[in-house]
Structures are given as structure tokens and as C-alpha cells.
Design an enzyme around this catalytic site. Structure first.
Site, mmCIF file in Angstrom:
data_model
loop_
_atom_site.group_PDB
_atom_site.id
_atom_site.type_symbol
_atom_site.label_atom_id
_atom_site.label_comp_id
_atom_site.label_asym_id
_atom_site.label_seq_id
_atom_site.Cartn_x
_atom_site.Cartn_y
_atom_site.Cartn_z
ATOM 1 N N ASP A 141 0.876 -1.162 0.000
ATOM 2 C CA ASP A 141 0.000 0.000 0.000
ATOM 3 C C ASP A 141 0.923 1.224 0.000
ATOM 4 O O ASP A 141 1.534 1.550 1.019
ATOM 5 C CB ASP A 141 -0.886 -0.042 1.249
ATOM 6 C CG ASP A 141 -1.723 1.226 1.400
ATOM 7 O OD1 ASP A 141 -1.489 2.200 0.669
ATOM 8 O OD2 ASP A 141 -2.611 1.223 2.276
ATOM 9 N N GLN B 33 0.858 6.434 1.025
ATOM 10 C CA GLN B 33 1.594 7.515 1.698
ATOM 11 C C GLN B 33 3.076 7.521 1.329
ATOM 12 O O GLN B 33 3.871 8.224 1.947
ATOM 13 C CB GLN B 33 1.445 7.384 3.223
ATOM 14 C CG GLN B 33 0.015 7.465 3.720
ATOM 15 C CD GLN B 33 -0.604 8.856 3.559
ATOM 16 O OE1 GLN B 33 0.092 9.834 3.317
ATOM 17 N NE2 GLN B 33 -1.911 8.923 3.690
HETATM 18 N N1 PMP Z 1 -3.909 3.348 2.675
HETATM 19 C C1 PMP Z 1 -3.282 4.359 3.263
HETATM 20 C C2 PMP Z 1 -1.948 4.130 3.921
HETATM 21 C C3 PMP Z 1 -3.871 5.634 3.243
HETATM 22 O O1 PMP Z 1 -3.255 6.651 3.835
HETATM 23 C C4 PMP Z 1 -5.114 5.820 2.612
HETATM 24 C C5 PMP Z 1 -5.799 7.167 2.592
HETATM 25 N N2 PMP Z 1 -5.865 7.790 3.862
HETATM 26 C C6 PMP Z 1 -5.712 4.715 2.002
HETATM 27 C C7 PMP Z 1 -5.072 3.505 2.058
HETATM 28 C C8 PMP Z 1 -7.020 4.823 1.300
HETATM 29 O O2 PMP Z 1 -6.916 5.654 0.182
HETATM 30 P P1 PMP Z 1 -8.202 6.113 -0.605
HETATM 31 O O3 PMP Z 1 -9.195 6.597 0.412
HETATM 32 O O4 PMP Z 1 -7.714 7.206 -1.500
HETATM 33 O O5 PMP Z 1 -8.708 4.917 -1.368
#
Ligand code: PMP
Length: 407
Positions: free
Chosen positions: A201, A204
Site C-alpha cells: 500500500d 503515503q
Molecule cells: N492506505 C493508506 C496508507 C492511506 O493513507 C489511505 C488514505 N488515507 C488509504 C489507504 C485509502 O486511500 P483512498 O481513500 O484514497 O482509497
């Protein structure tokens, strides 16, 4: 390289000139979403103004221009992460969408009762819940890599979890709550030694750290466009050709097929197999424009400034009486979470907002992490390259003011 000219950079972001509650906006909620430079806003508007048309369908001129721009955007993203092939870049709605795609496909094709999925204690809900759903549907078990008090992964415990039942490891590159940079190269190497695929993921990480997927070798990597200066509703799933070919499509519909009869449908090749329906054409084009903007500004300069700013912020915040960092890893990027005495994060956030300072308060979609620290939430300041030391000073003054009002 020459240092970043931050004051010049700020002129590229119209929203930064705003006032909030009559105060100059200090935007320190970049972990939630980043602001957009004018070129990104223009790229999106320009699509609708001059060549709005559906992709991969029409023979007509506008459709060809739109298709070219959309596919060029795919190549732009592929180059940014150094993917071996543009077809390994799947456009999605965002990180959440990308993880759901992989979890859903893994559940349908790979996972079965007795298997294990590994995540970590610091995951965002979007890298927890899709895997819980996949486990529920298949009878697989979810296991969690623990962390230490500093908010770093326990790598020995991770290694101990890696047995022959593990079918995928899904971990965050950088914690959205604590800013911890995880040792993803080691995580991948340990998994690959046992033929286990890894999903990163990178929500960030992608805007702060140079990622070369051929060097790092994740099997999947996901991120959101809106956290890397692009539009909301856009995102990327990178997958190796091998894995993307192995997995079944996520959604059925237009564009993802080669031929359809009522008896049988032949799926399209990569990347279209995973892009059912009309995509966010304007958004994906503008996302590529955002990446162009980063590269033109100079990614290395940006990285250096962000690092300097992080050091400055940590030093300045540490001076505040009664402050406690939630997560204090040696390697960190982007986010700083903290509490001051027993002040509720929400109260702190409100007083900061009154001063024009935007931070995020709460659990940051990492409730299990908050439970681990036995706290209801944190105040989180998250940085971008358009932030200044002066803004950090305002944050520190704001926190002190809030503390004096609330204690
Ligand atoms: N994973 C992480 C580490 C995030 O920071 C975020 C967003 N805060 C997400 C997943 C989800 O991203 P999104 O809401 O843009 O799908």
C-alpha cells in the site's frame, strides 16, 4: 541540486492563497489529500473543454485524442514507477479500489480454507477490511505483524509468521498515522524466499519516496491519485504481468472483454481486463500531469526539502511541554501524530482550525492501531513540499495556544 524555491512553488497551488476563518490557510493535512497545482486543474478542465470523448471506442477524432491522452497517462505512470510494461499499470478509483480488486481476485482464485493472509498492526482500514472479507469468504485466516512502542514493525515476528499457509502479505509502505517508513525491501525479500507474493500500500509513499518497482519487486503496488497532487477518484494498481494474468477480472462490463456471447465471454488482455466501464478519463490524464509536475519540479529536491521540514517539525514539536508522539520511528515520512497532556485531539483540532491551521484528528482509519496504543485518536500534522518552516512555527504556536486554553 539547488534547493527548492518553496515560495515560488506555492504560487502554483491556488488553494494555498486562501484564508480560513480570516487567517492565512496553513494546510497540514496532506496525508488525507494533497492540494492540486494549477497545471493539474487545467489538464482536467482542458479535457472537458476540448476533447471530451469516450476512450477505446470511437473511430472519430475526439475519441482518438482522448484515447491517446489516456494511454499516454498510463505510460507516464509506468515510467514514474519504472514498470517493465505499461500494461502492468491498471487505473482504479484509488488505493481502496486497488486493494479490493486484488483481495477479491485472490479470494476467487487463490485463497482457500487453511490459508493465511498477513497484514500489519498499522494498516489503514482499506488494507484490513478487504482482506477480512476475503478470509470470511474463503475460510482463510488473517494474521497481523505486531509493532513496537515506536511504531515500527517487529521483523522477527513477521518472519515467524511466514509459513507454507501464507498466500499473500499486504503491508503499507509508510504509515498514514505515524509516518513510519517500513523496511519493505526486507519484507518482500523474506516473502519471496518462500514464493509468497507481496502487495504494498503505497498511498503515503508514492508522493515522498522514489519507487522503482523493478528494483523493489513488489507483486502489487497501489496508490491514490489524490494523494500525489492528482484528482480524487483516480488511482493505480501496479501488478506484475504474471500475477495480473493469473487473477480473474474484478468487475465485468464494457472494455474488459474481447468478445461476448450469451454462452461465453472472452476477457480482454491487460490492462483492459481490469478496467471495466468508462474510466475517469480526465482524472487519469490529470494524474499524469501531476506526476509530470513533480518530475519537472525535481523529485530529489522535493524529497530533500520534505526531509528537512520533517526534521524541523519534529525538533520544534518536541519542545512543546506535555507533547507525546504516537509513533516515533527512526525512519519516517509525511505524518506526525501526537497528543498534548490529556487534551482530546478533536478539541485541539478545533482550536487549530480557528487559527487557519488544518490538521486531522481522530483514528485516521487505523482503529486497531489506536487500540494498540490505548488512545481514542491523535492529532496528525502531515507535510508536503509546499509547506514552510514558518507554517511549522504557526502550528507550534497554535498548539501552545490551544494548550493554554484547554489545560
Ligand atoms: N492506505 C493508506 C496508507 C492511506 O493513507 C489511505 C488514505 N488515507 C488509504 C489507504 C485509502 O486511500 P483512498 O481513500 O484514497 O482509497
Amino acid at each position: 541540486p539547488a534547493a527548492l524555491d518553496v515560495m515560488q512553488i506555492r504560487k502554483d497551488f491556488p488553494i494555498l492563497q486562501q484564508k480560513v476563518h480570516g487567517k492565512q490557510l496553513v494546510y497540514l493535512d496532506n496525508g488525507a489529500t494533497t492540494q492540486k497545482p494549477q497545471v493539474v486543474i487545467d489538464a482536467e478542465a482542458n479535457y472537458y473543454r476540448t476533447y471530451n470523448s469516450n476512450v477505446h471506442r470511437g473511430v472519430h477524432q475526439l475519441s482518438q485524442i482522448a484515447t491517446d491522452a489516456y494511454e499516454k497517462a498510463r505510460h507516464r505512470v509506468a515510467a514514474y514507477i519504472n514498470a517493465a510494461h505499461a500494461h502492468e499499470v491498471i487505473f482504479t478509483k484509488g488505493t481502496t479500489d486497488g486493494i479490493n480488486l486484488v483481495a477479491n481476485a485472490m479470494a476467487r482464485r487463490v485463497l482457500k480454507a487453511g490459508d493465511t493472509v498477513i497484514i500489519s498492526a498499522m494498516e489503514h482500514h482499506s488494507n484490513i477490511v478487504p482482506w477480512q472479507m476475503a478470509c470470511e469468504d474463503t475460510g482463510a485466516t488473517l494474521k497481523v505483524i505486531p509493532i513496537n512502542e515506536r511504531g515500527e514493525l517487529e521483523m522477527e515476528a513477521y518472519e515467524a509468521l511466514l509459513d507454507e499457509t501464507v498466500k499473500i502479505v499486504a503491508v503499507t509502505y509508510v504509515s498514514n498515522t505515524m509516518g513510519t517508513i517500513n523496511p519493505v525491501a526486507d519484507i518482500i525479500a523474506l516473502a519471496h524466499a518462500r514464493n509468497i507474493p507481496v502487495l504494498l500500500d503505497a498511498a503515503q509513499a508514492i508522493q515522498h519516496i522514489r519507487i522503482d518497482v523493478q528494483a523493489l519487486q513488489p507483486d502489487f503496488l497501489v496508490f491514490s491519485g489524490h494523494k500525489i497532487y492528482g484528482p480524487t477518484g483516480t488511482g493505480v494498481l501496479y501488478g506484475t504481468t504474471e500475477w495480473l494474468n493469473k487473477l480473474p477480472p474484478y468487475q465485468g462490463g464494457g472494455d474488459m472483454i474481447k468478445t461476448v456471447t450469451f454462452a461465453k465471454t472472452i476477457y480482454n488482455e491487460l490492462p483492459y481486463k481490469f478496467e471495466a466501464g468508462t474510466p475517469n478519463i480526465a482524472g487519469c490524464i490529470a494524474l499524469a500531469t501531476g506526476i509530470d509536475y513533480l518530475e519537472k519540479t525535481g523529485f530529489e529536491k522535493i524529497r530533500q526539502w520534505e526531509e528537512e521540514l520533517m526534521t524541523y517539525a519534529l525538533q520544534s514539536l518536541r519542545e512543546i511541554e506535555g507533547i507525546r508522539f504516537i509513533g516515533d520511528a527512526a525512519a519516517r515520512s509525511g505524518a506526525i501524530s501526537f497528543l498534548v497532556h490529556d487534551i482530546h485531539p478533536f478539541d485541539m483540532g478545533e482550536i487549530l482550525d480557528q487559527q487557519g491551521i488544518a490538521v486531522r484528528t481522530g483514528h485516521h482509519c487505523t482503529e486497531p492501531l489506536m487500540d494498540w496504543f490505548r488512545i481514542p485518536g491523535t492529532v496528525r500534522a502531515s507535510l508536503s513540499f509546499y509547506n514552510t518552516q514558518e507554517e511549522i512555527d504557526k502550528l507550534v504556536a497554535g498548539i501552545k495556544k490551544a494548550a493554554s486554553m484547554l489545560l
